[in-house]
Motif scaffolding. Structure first.
Motif, PDB file in Angstrom:
ATOM      1  N   UNK A  15       0.816  -1.213   0.000  1.00  0.00           N
ATOM      2  CA  UNK A  15       0.000   0.000   0.000  1.00  0.00           C
ATOM      3  C   UNK A  15       0.847   1.260   0.000  1.00  0.00           C
ATOM      4  N   UNK A  16       2.003   1.214   0.657  1.00  0.00           N
ATOM      5  CA  UNK A  16       2.856   2.408   0.689  1.00  0.00           C
ATOM      6  C   UNK A  16       3.423   2.712  -0.695  1.00  0.00           C
ATOM      7  N   UNK A  17       3.571   1.691  -1.536  1.00  0.00           N
ATOM      8  CA  UNK A  17       4.059   1.902  -2.896  1.00  0.00           C
ATOM      9  C   UNK A  17       2.978   2.473  -3.801  1.00  0.00           C
ATOM     10  N   UNK A  18       1.724   2.281  -3.454  1.00  0.00           N
ATOM     11  CA  UNK A  18       0.630   2.657  -4.328  1.00  0.00           C
ATOM     12  C   UNK A  18       0.324   4.160  -4.322  1.00  0.00           C
ATOM     13  N   UNK A  19       0.510   4.827  -3.181  1.00  0.00           N
ATOM     14  CA  UNK A  19       0.186   6.255  -3.055  1.00  0.00           C
ATOM     15  C   UNK A  19      -1.227   6.557  -3.544  1.00  0.00           C
ATOM     16  N   UNK A  20      -2.163   5.795  -3.076  1.00  0.00           N
ATOM     17  CA  UNK A  20      -3.537   5.938  -3.510  1.00  0.00           C
ATOM     18  C   UNK A  20      -4.406   6.217  -2.291  1.00  0.00           C
ATOM     19  N   UNK A  21      -5.123   7.317  -2.310  1.00  0.00           N
ATOM     20  CA  UNK A  21      -5.976   7.682  -1.177  1.00  0.00           C
ATOM     21  C   UNK A  21      -7.066   6.657  -0.933  1.00  0.00           C
ATOM     22  N   UNK A  43      -6.906   3.441  -1.361  1.00  0.00           N
ATOM     23  CA  UNK A  43      -6.330   2.305  -0.657  1.00  0.00           C
ATOM     24  C   UNK A  43      -6.154   2.620   0.828  1.00  0.00           C
ATOM     25  N   UNK A  44      -5.768   3.855   1.131  1.00  0.00           N
ATOM     26  CA  UNK A  44      -5.628   4.252   2.527  1.00  0.00           C
ATOM     27  C   UNK A  44      -6.990   4.208   3.224  1.00  0.00           C
ATOM     28  N   UNK A  45      -8.030   4.671   2.547  1.00  0.00           N
ATOM     29  CA  UNK A  45      -9.377   4.616   3.125  1.00  0.00           C
ATOM     30  C   UNK A  45      -9.797   3.176   3.397  1.00  0.00           C
ATOM     31  N   UNK A  46      -9.492   2.279   2.462  1.00  0.00           N
ATOM     32  CA  UNK A  46      -9.832   0.864   2.646  1.00  0.00           C
ATOM     33  C   UNK A  46      -9.066   0.292   3.822  1.00  0.00           C
ATOM     34  N   UNK A  47      -7.790   0.630   3.916  1.00  0.00           N
ATOM     35  CA  UNK A  47      -6.963   0.128   5.010  1.00  0.00           C
ATOM     36  C   UNK A  47      -7.489   0.611   6.355  1.00  0.00           C
ATOM     37  N   UNK A  48      -7.888   1.861   6.441  1.00  0.00           N
ATOM     38  CA  UNK A  48      -8.438   2.412   7.680  1.00  0.00           C
ATOM     39  C   UNK A  48      -9.758   1.730   8.023  1.00  0.00           C
ATOM     40  N   UNK A  49     -10.582   1.478   7.012  1.00  0.00           N
ATOM     41  CA  UNK A  49     -11.860   0.809   7.260  1.00  0.00           C
ATOM     42  C   UNK A  49     -11.645  -0.618   7.761  1.00  0.00           C
TER      43      UNK A  49
END
Length: 156
Positions: free
Chosen positions: A10-16, A18-24
Motif C-alpha cells: 500500500x505504501x508503494x501505491x500512493x492511492x488515497x 487504498x488508505x481509506x480501505x486500510x483504515x476501514x
C-alpha cells in the motif's frame, strides 16, 4: 498476505482510496476493542481529547487503541504519547493506562519523537504543532491546570 507485506504494498501505491480501505479494515478489526476501551477510560474528557487528536491526524478514533503497525497509526500513537506527556502533568503510567500501553512504551515514544529531530524534521515539527493543538483542546475542556513547557520535562 501479512500486515507488513500489505503495508509495503500500500505504501508503494500512493492511492488515497487504498488508505481509506486500510483504515476501514482497521476499524472493523478493532470495533469490538473500541467498546472495551470506552468502558475503561476514566472520563468523557479523555475520550474527547483522543477524538480531537485522531481528527487532527485524520485517522479514526480507534487508531489510538489499534494494535496495527501501519506507519500513519504508529506515528500518531508516538505523537499522542509525546503530546500527552508534554501537555499534561500525567505520569508515564497514567498516559500508558489511558492509551492502552505500558509506561516503557510511553518512554520509547518520547525517545522516538526526540530522535526524529534529525531523522525526520517534518514529523518532529508536526509533533510539536500537535502538542500545541492538544494543549488548546485541553484548555477548551478546562483540563490543563499546569502550563508545562517542552524544556521542563525530564526525558530520562
Amino acid at each position: 498476505m501479512t500486515d507488513r507485506q500489505l503495508e509495503r504494498y500500500l505504501s508503494k501505491q500512493n492511492n488515497d482510496r487504498l488508505l481509506e480501505i486500510r483504515i476501514e479494515i482497521d476499524r472493523i478489526i478493532n470495533s469490538r476493542n473500541d467498546e472495551y476501551f470506552k468502558m475503561h477510560l476514566k472520563t468523557e474528557h479523555q475520550r474527547a481529547v483522543i477524538k480531537a487528536a485522531a481528527d487532527y491526524w485524520r485517522l479514526p478514533y480507534e487508531a489510538a487503541y489499534s494494535k496495527r503497525r501501519f506507519r500513519e497509526v504508529k506515528h500518531f500513537k508516538h505523537a499522542m504519547r509525546f503530546a500527552m506527556r508534554c501537555a499534561t502533568s500525567m505520569s508515564l503510567q497514567e498516559i500508558g493506562k489511558m492509551l492502552n500501553c505500558g509506561h516503557t512504551t510511553v518512554m520509547h515514544s518520547m525517545k522516538f519523537v526526540q530522535d526524529s529531530i534529525l531523522a525526520d524534521p517534518q514529523y518532529y515539527m508536526k509533533c510539536i504543532e500537535f502538542c500545541e493543538h492538544i494543549k488548546m483542546v485541553m484548555q477548551e475542556l478546562d483540563l490543563n491546570k499546569n502550563n508545562f513547557t517542552f524544556t521542563s520535562i525530564n526525558y530520562n
